[in-house]
Design an enzyme around this catalytic site. Structure first.
Site, PDB file in Angstrom:
ATOM      1  N   ASN A 153      43.635  28.753  55.030  1.00  0.00           N
ATOM      2  CA  ASN A 153      43.839  29.341  56.359  1.00  0.00           C
ATOM      3  C   ASN A 153      43.764  28.275  57.444  1.00  0.00           C
ATOM      4  O   ASN A 153      44.594  28.224  58.363  1.00  0.00           O
ATOM      5  CB  ASN A 153      42.784  30.412  56.643  1.00  0.00           C
ATOM      6  CG  ASN A 153      43.027  31.716  55.914  1.00  0.00           C
ATOM      7  OD1 ASN A 153      44.079  31.918  55.319  1.00  0.00           O
ATOM      8  ND2 ASN A 153      42.052  32.602  55.949  1.00  0.00           N
ATOM      9  N   ARG A 172      59.467  38.938  52.635  1.00  0.00           N
ATOM     10  CA  ARG A 172      58.830  38.131  51.589  1.00  0.00           C
ATOM     11  C   ARG A 172      58.969  38.840  50.250  1.00  0.00           C
ATOM     12  O   ARG A 172      58.797  40.055  50.161  1.00  0.00           O
ATOM     13  CB  ARG A 172      57.341  37.893  51.869  1.00  0.00           C
ATOM     14  CG  ARG A 172      57.038  37.093  53.134  1.00  0.00           C
ATOM     15  CD  ARG A 172      55.548  36.777  53.224  1.00  0.00           C
ATOM     16  NE  ARG A 172      55.167  36.321  54.541  1.00  0.00           N
ATOM     17  CZ  ARG A 172      55.280  35.064  54.978  1.00  0.00           C
ATOM     18  NH1 ARG A 172      55.792  34.150  54.178  1.00  0.00           N
ATOM     19  NH2 ARG A 172      54.903  34.729  56.200  1.00  0.00           N
ATOM     20  N   ARG A 222      57.777  32.180  57.227  1.00  0.00           N
ATOM     21  CA  ARG A 222      57.122  30.881  57.163  1.00  0.00           C
ATOM     22  C   ARG A 222      56.467  30.625  55.806  1.00  0.00           C
ATOM     23  O   ARG A 222      55.707  31.443  55.302  1.00  0.00           O
ATOM     24  CB  ARG A 222      56.081  30.763  58.279  1.00  0.00           C
ATOM     25  CG  ARG A 222      55.470  29.378  58.400  1.00  0.00           C
ATOM     26  CD  ARG A 222      54.662  29.274  59.665  1.00  0.00           C
ATOM     27  NE  ARG A 222      55.511  29.113  60.843  1.00  0.00           N
ATOM     28  CZ  ARG A 222      55.338  29.774  61.981  1.00  0.00           C
ATOM     29  NH1 ARG A 222      54.386  30.666  62.087  1.00  0.00           N
ATOM     30  NH2 ARG A 222      56.125  29.549  63.012  1.00  0.00           N
ATOM     31  N   HIS A 243      61.361  41.293  60.869  1.00  0.00           N
ATOM     32  CA  HIS A 243      60.065  41.475  60.205  1.00  0.00           C
ATOM     33  C   HIS A 243      59.858  42.913  59.752  1.00  0.00           C
ATOM     34  O   HIS A 243      58.854  43.237  59.122  1.00  0.00           O
ATOM     35  CB  HIS A 243      58.953  41.052  61.176  1.00  0.00           C
ATOM     36  CG  HIS A 243      57.601  40.958  60.559  1.00  0.00           C
ATOM     37  ND1 HIS A 243      56.574  41.846  60.852  1.00  0.00           N
ATOM     38  CD2 HIS A 243      57.094  40.092  59.658  1.00  0.00           C
ATOM     39  CE1 HIS A 243      55.501  41.514  60.181  1.00  0.00           C
ATOM     40  NE2 HIS A 243      55.783  40.454  59.435  1.00  0.00           N
ATOM     41  N   TYR A 286      47.069  43.363  48.976  1.00  0.00           N
ATOM     42  CA  TYR A 286      47.025  43.712  50.396  1.00  0.00           C
ATOM     43  C   TYR A 286      46.973  45.226  50.554  1.00  0.00           C
ATOM     44  O   TYR A 286      47.613  45.954  49.806  1.00  0.00           O
ATOM     45  CB  TYR A 286      48.282  43.214  51.124  1.00  0.00           C
ATOM     46  CG  TYR A 286      48.472  41.725  51.206  1.00  0.00           C
ATOM     47  CD1 TYR A 286      47.580  40.831  50.611  1.00  0.00           C
ATOM     48  CD2 TYR A 286      49.567  41.192  51.886  1.00  0.00           C
ATOM     49  CE1 TYR A 286      47.783  39.462  50.692  1.00  0.00           C
ATOM     50  CE2 TYR A 286      49.772  39.824  51.978  1.00  0.00           C
ATOM     51  CZ  TYR A 286      48.884  38.966  51.370  1.00  0.00           C
ATOM     52  OH  TYR A 286      49.091  37.616  51.460  1.00  0.00           O
ATOM     53  N   ARG A 322      41.851  43.183  62.057  1.00  0.00           N
ATOM     54  CA  ARG A 322      41.349  42.264  61.038  1.00  0.00           C
ATOM     55  C   ARG A 322      41.130  40.859  61.590  1.00  0.00           C
ATOM     56  O   ARG A 322      40.124  40.225  61.321  1.00  0.00           O
ATOM     57  CB  ARG A 322      42.333  42.185  59.866  1.00  0.00           C
ATOM     58  CG  ARG A 322      41.822  41.325  58.701  1.00  0.00           C
ATOM     59  CD  ARG A 322      42.945  40.961  57.748  1.00  0.00           C
ATOM     60  NE  ARG A 322      43.795  39.904  58.284  1.00  0.00           N
ATOM     61  CZ  ARG A 322      45.103  39.854  58.125  1.00  0.00           C
ATOM     62  NH1 ARG A 322      45.727  40.814  57.490  1.00  0.00           N
ATOM     63  NH2 ARG A 322      45.809  38.861  58.638  1.00  0.00           N
ATOM     64  N   HIS A 359      45.982  44.867  55.761  1.00  0.00           N
ATOM     65  CA  HIS A 359      47.295  44.490  56.275  1.00  0.00           C
ATOM     66  C   HIS A 359      48.059  45.649  56.910  1.00  0.00           C
ATOM     67  O   HIS A 359      49.044  45.429  57.614  1.00  0.00           O
ATOM     68  CB  HIS A 359      48.120  43.904  55.117  1.00  0.00           C
ATOM     69  CG  HIS A 359      49.361  43.186  55.545  1.00  0.00           C
ATOM     70  ND1 HIS A 359      50.623  43.695  55.332  1.00  0.00           N
ATOM     71  CD2 HIS A 359      49.537  41.993  56.171  1.00  0.00           C
ATOM     72  CE1 HIS A 359      51.522  42.848  55.799  1.00  0.00           C
ATOM     73  NE2 HIS A 359      50.899  41.803  56.319  1.00  0.00           N
TER      74      HIS A 359
END
Length: 714
Positions: free
Chosen positions: A48, A376, A406, A436, A469, A565, A593
């Site tokens: 992270n 993704r 990314r 997205h 997630y 979060r 998530h």
């Protein structure tokens, strides 16, 4: 927004993120978490932080070079001032990580899982490593002296190096040894248990052999972090050029951008440090010292070498997403969702029903088309297999693939090629807006009527992360939602970002304005003495307009409960401004998530699930979707889930008015509630009940009657 921003109830997003990452590190310090899981949390904290420096620090560095840099509207800080604050805040995190890693390693040694320091190697270990060095390591090493004839080399982003100070007669110079990525990072030692040394810790002791003409007077392990915040739109390219080819060229630049951090493992002499910082053009405040390995990506591989019995003691009890989807006999998912909405909650429930839906659609003669957005994917994706099968079966398959996800760019480029080769139409989104949203539309024609099956989710179509997630996935045949979905895909295909929708809130055109209307409506209800409430679960909150709207709601008496979060730039508990706001964060076994927005109380409550966080990049610079939950039973189910999360007093932390997180106060007699554990148990119980019900279908009637009488005696 006009006028000067009120900074009384906001905090800087970067410092807020660092506090979130500290929460990740605190999970590694939690003695109730299994030891190997704690080690993985240290690794997550490290990766992270690496990404934070590459992206956020890199971006701020670029902004700091502008003649008139922008001022942060949550803290009033310039980019340079934000960087200074970040560098100061990171130093204690390194020390905290060192202490945590050392403590975990000491405890793991009791289970014969040992990270061995070079000084603790036995004679047998040294003999084994000497032979390994001569046979496997030495032939691939590329040591280099840095002098007039050997210029300072490019140090790749996050690669490991050994830097040395060399002396020969009265001459001093410097040298570098790249740690080869082609070699195993972890060297397992012979003997009992799982004992290992890291390649760099071993090699740093052998550099004398590599520079045998010199006397090595100082040595250190280092890593350089570079700015990786590449915006493909900032790079000029020929618009006739294939976009996938363009992205491949962009990715090559990532390892060569400006350095933003130098990490040193252990100690370093002043001359060697001065040499490195001068060559990298880095000030001393961007040098960080660690006693922990600089790259912890090896942690995941340790499980492969650990005996199963030991690994079970060191890990969470196994849990797999459960099959809780009650599919009637001889009925497919397509048939079922045509009559009622379905909600899947990952990772507690399996993603399989959605994949089965796609598989059925690929073979159903009534299906005309499948359209989907992809951000993704996992490296192995059944979803792609079914989309390709649908195209090969004559369905019109359109995939809106975002190549700029990314660090997943290359994976998406590869999948785009596979889809195109199978006959799918692949679109690549917009020049300045990432797509997205998570939406899939199946269009059928049966008996002359068009039917839409729409799936909208909070997370990616990634079969791997669906087991890690927490996300929600709605599958509905609601006509109005289907019509909006059809309009959405039409608008995407003609580059129309200003489409009008009846049910969906779509960024960048209508999401923020729709959210502001919902918040303002609750504010007005409170002003008029009517019941009002706002409850929102997201990953990050940074959008200034949404923050100010939530503050106005709080000032009017609306109870605003936020489950955030990560980054939260809104500070609760400020008298007269945010005293009716609560903010809690949950960091646990699974990554929280899902995004859920609730406005109002009772039957009049409006509820949405969404792909969007409350960040300006989501509300203004991305294509996002928020979908209403129209089925009352599903709305109640999600509300009960939120209630359980609000009761979490194990993993949840409250954000206070000083912008710090602290545990939920718990009376000793009160039950301990870990919301994720509760959801796992609920899913396991439901799956067992369904399995029992399926078994009972094959049980003779007389036997079932006897079982019922036994369970319900008079």
């Amino acid at each position: 927004m006009s006028g000067k921003a009120n900074l009384h109830y906001t905090q800087n997003r970067e410092l807020s993120w660092l506090k979130f990452n500290q929460r990740v590190l605190e999970e590694a310090q939690d003695e109730t978490v299994p030891l190997y899981e704690r080690l993985k949390f240290v690794s997550i904290f490290t990766s992270n932080l690496d990404e934070f420096f590459m992206i956020r620090v890199g971006s701020l560095y670029d902004l700091s070079l502008l003649k008139n840099p922008p001022i942060d509207n949550k803290s009033g800080l310039t980019p340079a001032a934000q960087l200074d604050a970040i560098f100061a805040a990171v130093i204690p995190l390194y020390k905290q990580r060192d202490s945590t890693y050392r403590h975990i390693q000491q405890q793991l040694a009791d289970y014969t899982l040992c990270h061995v320091a070079y000084r603790d190697l036995t004679r047998a270990d040294l003999k084994y490593l000497d032979a390994y060095f001569q046979s496997y390591i030495l032939p691939v090493l590329s040591p280099q002296v840095v002098d007039l004839h050997h210029p300072f080399p490019h140090l790749a982003n996050k690669a490991l190096y050994i830097a040395v100070t060399l002396q020969r007669a009265q001459m001093h110079t410097f040298g570098l040894v790249p740690i080869p990525s082609s070699l195993p990072r972890v060297l397992f030692l012979p003997g009992g248990g799982v004992r290992y040394i890291l390649l760099e810790d071993f090699l740093v002791e052998y550099v004398d052999l590599l520079f045998d003409m010199y006397n090595v007077t100082d040595r250190t392990i280092l890593s350089v972090t570079r700015n990786a915040d590449i915006n493909p739109n900032d790079a000029s390219y020929d618009f006739d050029e294939d976009y996938r080819h363009h992205m491949k060229k962009i990715l090559k630049k990532r390892s060569r951008l400006a350095p933003v951090r130098l990490e040193i493992q252990g100690s370093i002499s002043e001359p060697l440090l001065a040499f490195l910082t001068a060559r990298l053009s880095l000030p001393r405040q961007q040098v960080f010292y660690s006693k922990t390995p600089l790259d912890l990506s090896f942690v995941g591989s340790l499980a492969e070498h650990c005996p199963l019995a030991v690994l079970r003691q060191l890990s969470y009890p196994p849990f797999a997403p459960q099959q809780t989807f009650p599919l009637p006999p001889k009925q497919g998912v397509l048939q079922m969702v045509a009559h009622r909405d379905v909600l899947l909650a990952f990772p507690y429930q399996s993603m399989q029903p959605f994949l089965q839906l796609l598989r059925e659609a690929s073979q159903d003669p009534a299906v005309l088309s499948i359209r989907i957005t992809i951000y993704r994917l996992s490296n192995k994706a059944k979803l792609v297999e079914y989309l390709c099968a649908a195209a090969e079966n004559g369905k019109d398959v359109t995939v809106l693939m975002e190549l700029r996800a990314r660090f997943d760019e290359q994976n998406n480029i590869n999948w785009a090629g596979v889809l195109e080769d199978s006959g799918c139409t692949v679109l690549y989104g917009f020049e300045e807006y990432k797509v997205h949203s998570k939406i899939c539309l199946i269009t059928r024609r049966e008996k002359g009527h068009i039917q839409y099956i729409t799936q909208i989710g909070t997370g990616n179509y990634n079969e791997k992360t669906a087991a890690l997630y927490t996300d929600l996935s709605l599958i509905t045949a609601h006509p109005a939602i289907g019509q909006d979905a059809a309009a959405f895909f039409k608008n995407m295909s003609i580059s129309n970002l200003d489409g009008v929708y009846q049910q969906l809130l779509v960024a960048p055109s209508s999401l923020k304005s729709g959210l502001l209307r919902c918040i303002d409506a609750q504010t007005e209800r409170a002003k008029n003495g009517l019941p009002s409430a706002i409850r929102i679960k997201i990953n990050s909150l940074t959008d200034r307009q949404l923050i100010d709207a939530l503050v106005r709601a709080s000032q009017s008496g609306v109870q605003v409960d936020l489950i955030v979060r990560g980054i939260c730039c809104l500070v609760p508990g400020i008298p007269g401004e945010t005293e009716h706001v609560t903010v809690r964060s949950i960091v646990g076994r699974f990554l929280e998530h899902s995004r859920i927005y609730c406005f109002g109380v009772g039957d009049d409550m409006q509820m949405y699930i969404s792909s969007a966080d409350f960040m300006t990049r989501n509300t203004e610079r991305r294509v996002e979707i928020a979908c209403p939950i129209l089925d009352p039973s599903l709305k109640m189910r999600i509300w009960r889930m939120l209630n359980i999360i609000m009761q979490d007093n194990v993993k949840a932390r409250l954000l206070d008015r000083d912008a710090g997180y602290h545990p939920i106060p718990v009376d000793q007699s009160a039950p301990r509630i870990d919301s994720q554990a509760v959801f796992m148990q609920m899913a396991t119980t439901r799956a067992a009940e369904l399995a029992a019900a399926r078994d009972s279908e094959h049980t003779p009637v007389r036997e079932r009657l006897q079982q019922w009488l036994h369970r319900h005696p008079r």
